[in-house]
Design a protein around this motif. Sequence first.
Motif, PDB file in Angstrom:
ATOM      1  N   PRO A   6     -74.081  -8.788  39.636  1.00  0.00           N
ATOM      2  CA  PRO A   6     -75.192  -9.467  40.301  1.00  0.00           C
ATOM      3  C   PRO A   6     -75.898 -10.451  39.377  1.00  0.00           C
ATOM      4  O   PRO A   6     -75.733 -10.373  38.159  1.00  0.00           O
ATOM      5  N   PRO A   7     -76.706 -11.354  39.958  1.00  0.00           N
ATOM      6  CA  PRO A   7     -77.507 -12.229  39.108  1.00  0.00           C
ATOM      7  C   PRO A   7     -78.359 -11.361  38.193  1.00  0.00           C
ATOM      8  O   PRO A   7     -78.869 -10.326  38.624  1.00  0.00           O
ATOM      9  N   GLY A   8     -78.480 -11.745  36.947  1.00  0.00           N
ATOM     10  CA  GLY A   8     -79.322 -10.974  36.029  1.00  0.00           C
ATOM     11  C   GLY A   8     -78.634  -9.779  35.409  1.00  0.00           C
ATOM     12  O   GLY A   8     -79.242  -8.990  34.699  1.00  0.00           O
ATOM     13  N   MET A  32     -72.504 -25.578  35.388  1.00  0.00           N
ATOM     14  CA  MET A  32     -71.884 -26.862  35.771  1.00  0.00           C
ATOM     15  C   MET A  32     -72.704 -27.512  36.894  1.00  0.00           C
ATOM     16  O   MET A  32     -72.958 -28.713  36.869  1.00  0.00           O
ATOM     17  N   LEU A  33     -73.118 -26.695  37.875  1.00  0.00           N
ATOM     18  CA  LEU A  33     -73.900 -27.247  38.991  1.00  0.00           C
ATOM     19  C   LEU A  33     -75.253 -27.758  38.505  1.00  0.00           C
ATOM     20  O   LEU A  33     -75.698 -28.833  38.905  1.00  0.00           O
ATOM     21  N   ARG A  34     -75.895 -26.997  37.591  1.00  0.00           N
ATOM     22  CA  ARG A  34     -77.203 -27.453  37.063  1.00  0.00           C
ATOM     23  C   ARG A  34     -77.036 -28.746  36.271  1.00  0.00           C
ATOM     24  O   ARG A  34     -77.914 -29.608  36.280  1.00  0.00           O
ATOM     25  N   VAL A  55     -79.301 -19.622  47.740  1.00  0.00           N
ATOM     26  CA  VAL A  55     -78.097 -19.333  48.533  1.00  0.00           C
ATOM     27  C   VAL A  55     -76.877 -19.984  47.883  1.00  0.00           C
ATOM     28  O   VAL A  55     -77.002 -20.774  46.949  1.00  0.00           O
ATOM     29  N   LEU A  56     -75.705 -19.639  48.387  1.00  0.00           N
ATOM     30  CA  LEU A  56     -74.485 -20.103  47.728  1.00  0.00           C
ATOM     31  C   LEU A  56     -74.107 -21.524  48.148  1.00  0.00           C
ATOM     32  O   LEU A  56     -74.269 -21.914  49.296  1.00  0.00           O
ATOM     33  N   VAL A  57     -73.556 -22.237  47.198  1.00  0.00           N
ATOM     34  CA  VAL A  57     -73.049 -23.594  47.395  1.00  0.00           C
ATOM     35  C   VAL A  57     -71.710 -23.483  48.148  1.00  0.00           C
ATOM     36  O   VAL A  57     -70.987 -22.487  47.962  1.00  0.00           O
ATOM     37  N   LEU A  61     -66.767 -26.979  47.064  1.00  0.00           N
ATOM     38  CA  LEU A  61     -67.372 -27.716  45.945  1.00  0.00           C
ATOM     39  C   LEU A  61     -67.145 -26.980  44.618  1.00  0.00           C
ATOM     40  O   LEU A  61     -66.769 -27.588  43.615  1.00  0.00           O
ATOM     41  N   VAL A  62     -67.372 -25.653  44.635  1.00  0.00           N
ATOM     42  CA  VAL A  62     -67.180 -24.910  43.379  1.00  0.00           C
ATOM     43  C   VAL A  62     -65.698 -24.751  43.052  1.00  0.00           C
ATOM     44  O   VAL A  62     -65.302 -24.826  41.886  1.00  0.00           O
ATOM     45  N   ASP A  63     -64.858 -24.590  44.082  1.00  0.00           N
ATOM     46  CA  ASP A  63     -63.407 -24.470  43.824  1.00  0.00           C
ATOM     47  C   ASP A  63     -62.915 -25.708  43.069  1.00  0.00           C
ATOM     48  O   ASP A  63     -62.140 -25.606  42.111  1.00  0.00           O
ATOM     49  N   GLY A  83     -69.797 -16.381  37.065  1.00  0.00           N
ATOM     50  CA  GLY A  83     -70.399 -16.861  38.318  1.00  0.00           C
ATOM     51  C   GLY A  83     -69.369 -17.331  39.336  1.00  0.00           C
ATOM     52  O   GLY A  83     -69.730 -17.908  40.358  1.00  0.00           O
ATOM     53  N   TYR A  84     -68.118 -17.085  39.081  1.00  0.00           N
ATOM     54  CA  TYR A  84     -67.033 -17.477  39.994  1.00  0.00           C
ATOM     55  C   TYR A  84     -65.898 -16.467  39.834  1.00  0.00           C
ATOM     56  O   TYR A  84     -65.598 -16.110  38.693  1.00  0.00           O
ATOM     57  N   PRO A  85     -65.268 -15.999  40.889  1.00  0.00           N
ATOM     58  CA  PRO A  85     -65.531 -16.292  42.290  1.00  0.00           C
ATOM     59  C   PRO A  85     -66.713 -15.473  42.819  1.00  0.00           C
ATOM     60  O   PRO A  85     -67.021 -14.409  42.293  1.00  0.00           O
TER      61      PRO A  85
END
Length: 221
Positions: A6-8, A32-34, A55-57, A61-63, A83-85
């Motif tokens: 999970p996050p954190g 990468m997104l930031r 929420v998720l992008v 886009l992430v692939d 953070g992926y997948p």
Amino acid sequence: MILFGPPGSGKGTQARLLKARMNIPHISTGDMLRYHIAQGDALGQEVKAIMQAGVLVPDHLVDRLVEHRLDQPDAQDGFLLDGYPRTIPQAGAMIRLFQERGIAPLVIHLKVDYNRIINRLSGRRVCPGCGTLYSLGSNPPKIEGICDNDGARLVAREDDSEPVIRRRLEEYDLQTKPLIEYFQRNGIPYYEMDGSSGTPESIAKRICGLAELKLEPIRGR
Ligand code: ADP
């Protein structure tokens, strides 16, 4: 190695420690997104509001980001994926990418309970310059608000406010947690680790020990 949780749960912290120990790059879809948001480019503009809401992008886009990143020269001897997948379709895309490239994955799930996560993330600070992570509770900087490494002023991530943290945890429960079963069903080596007992360094050491054990036979083939 896929850092899952999970996050954190400490994926970013562990990736930074393991990167130095294992000498492989840290590939974080969130970072990468930031970066694209900071650049203000088309992708950044597309994902900014989505990320602020926790929420998720969209998967495609992430692939695409991950596929491009895996083909860089520094990722040819292994990498830490953070953070992926995060969804079943992303996991499917990842398996295809790995099969095409002969990559053998290993998943490490960092388990941490949600009350602790909310505490951790609301006290998280990050250096905008070098990316070092701090925690006001357990790992504060030497001088309040200032990065130990480069003296930059620390910031809180925009999505580290309590309502957004709760939304990110919901996204994790709904979309990401089902991957545990998916990994196991698809024969991907999967290991759980307690992500809350011990120092970040001691957790990194445990992960390294496990990775050496599991990766050596793969390398030796
Ligand atoms: P955390 O794990 O603490 O939530 P990340 O930096 O990994 O932090 O992710 C921050 C945000 O970036 C997510 O809430 C989501 O909006 C977006 N994001 C990152 N990775 C992905 C992914 N694989 N799929 C969809 N969205 C993602």
